[in-house]
Design a protein around this motif. Structure first.
Motif, PDB file in Angstrom:
ATOM      1  N   ARG A 130     -40.148   4.578  40.791  1.00 40.29           N
ATOM      2  CA  ARG A 130     -39.360   5.419  39.879  1.00 40.29           C
ATOM      3  C   ARG A 130     -39.229   6.853  40.373  1.00 40.29           C
ATOM      4  N   LEU A 131     -40.077   7.246  41.316  1.00 41.16           N
ATOM      5  CA  LEU A 131     -40.029   8.615  41.836  1.00 41.16           C
ATOM      6  C   LEU A 131     -38.808   8.765  42.745  1.00 41.16           C
ATOM      7  N   HIS A 132     -38.020   9.801  42.513  1.00 44.57           N
ATOM      8  CA  HIS A 132     -36.841  10.054  43.333  1.00 44.57           C
ATOM      9  C   HIS A 132     -37.273  10.348  44.761  1.00 44.57           C
ATOM     10  N   GLY A 133     -36.783   9.549  45.697  1.00 47.53           N
ATOM     11  CA  GLY A 133     -37.145   9.742  47.101  1.00 47.53           C
ATOM     12  C   GLY A 133     -38.093   8.682  47.632  1.00 47.53           C
ATOM     13  N   VAL A 134     -38.685   7.896  46.739  1.00 47.42           N
ATOM     14  CA  VAL A 134     -39.598   6.833  47.161  1.00 47.42           C
ATOM     15  C   VAL A 134     -38.839   5.511  47.078  1.00 47.42           C
ATOM     16  N   GLY A 135     -38.512   4.965  48.238  1.00 52.74           N
ATOM     17  CA  GLY A 135     -37.764   3.714  48.294  1.00 52.74           C
ATOM     18  C   GLY A 135     -38.608   2.569  48.812  1.00 52.74           C
ATOM     19  N   LEU A 136     -37.936   1.449  49.064  1.00 50.45           N
ATOM     20  CA  LEU A 136     -38.623   0.249  49.528  1.00 50.45           C
ATOM     21  C   LEU A 136     -39.338   0.457  50.857  1.00 50.45           C
ATOM     22  N   LYS A 137     -38.713   1.211  51.751  1.00 47.68           N
ATOM     23  CA  LYS A 137     -39.331   1.447  53.057  1.00 47.68           C
ATOM     24  C   LYS A 137     -40.640   2.224  52.890  1.00 47.68           C
ATOM     25  N   ALA A 138     -40.616   3.293  52.103  1.00 49.21           N
ATOM     26  CA  ALA A 138     -41.829   4.092  51.879  1.00 49.21           C
ATOM     27  C   ALA A 138     -42.907   3.260  51.199  1.00 49.21           C
ATOM     28  N   LEU A 139     -42.513   2.451  50.225  1.00 50.35           N
ATOM     29  CA  LEU A 139     -43.493   1.610  49.536  1.00 50.35           C
ATOM     30  C   LEU A 139     -44.132   0.614  50.496  1.00 50.35           C
ATOM     31  N   GLY A 140     -43.346   0.070  51.401  1.00 49.15           N
ATOM     32  CA  GLY A 140     -43.885  -0.849  52.395  1.00 49.15           C
ATOM     33  C   GLY A 140     -44.880  -0.180  53.322  1.00 49.15           C
ATOM     34  N   ILE A 141     -44.556   1.029  53.754  1.00 46.73           N
ATOM     35  CA  ILE A 141     -45.457   1.777  54.631  1.00 46.73           C
ATOM     36  C   ILE A 141     -46.763   2.101  53.910  1.00 46.73           C
ATOM     37  N   ILE A 142     -46.647   2.508  52.656  1.00 49.30           N
ATOM     38  CA  ILE A 142     -47.841   2.828  51.861  1.00 49.30           C
ATOM     39  C   ILE A 142     -48.700   1.585  51.686  1.00 49.30           C
ATOM     40  N   GLN A 143     -48.080   0.458  51.334  1.00 50.13           N
ATOM     41  CA  GLN A 143     -48.830  -0.776  51.130  1.00 50.13           C
ATOM     42  C   GLN A 143     -49.542  -1.198  52.413  1.00 50.13           C
TER      43      GLN A 143
END
Length: 64
Positions: free
Chosen positions: A40-53
């Motif tokens: 839901r945070l503006h700027g956090v997309g699927l790519k960033a979530l994948g990297i974080i995970q």
């Protein structure tokens, strides 16, 4: 000496700013946080979530 858990992974400036503005400044703080909450945070997309995970999994942790 700081651990990889004490910094955020390289996810791009918009996602890093969004996480910092929401109070997340370390990878450790993201463990257990619901994926949907971060998305839901503006700027956090699927790519960033994948990297974080992936970064969390290296420490036997994960998003909520």
């Amino acid at each position: 000496m700081s651990s990889a858990l004490d910094t955020l992974p390289k996810i791009g400036a918009p996602a890093t700013r969004a996480l910092n503005n929401a109070g997340y400044t370390t990878l450790r703080q993201l463990a257990g946080v619901p994926r949907a909450e971060l998305a839901r945070l503006h700027g956090v997309g699927l790519k960033a979530l994948g990297i974080i995970q992936t970064a969390l999994e290296e420490h036997d942790l994960s998003l909520g």
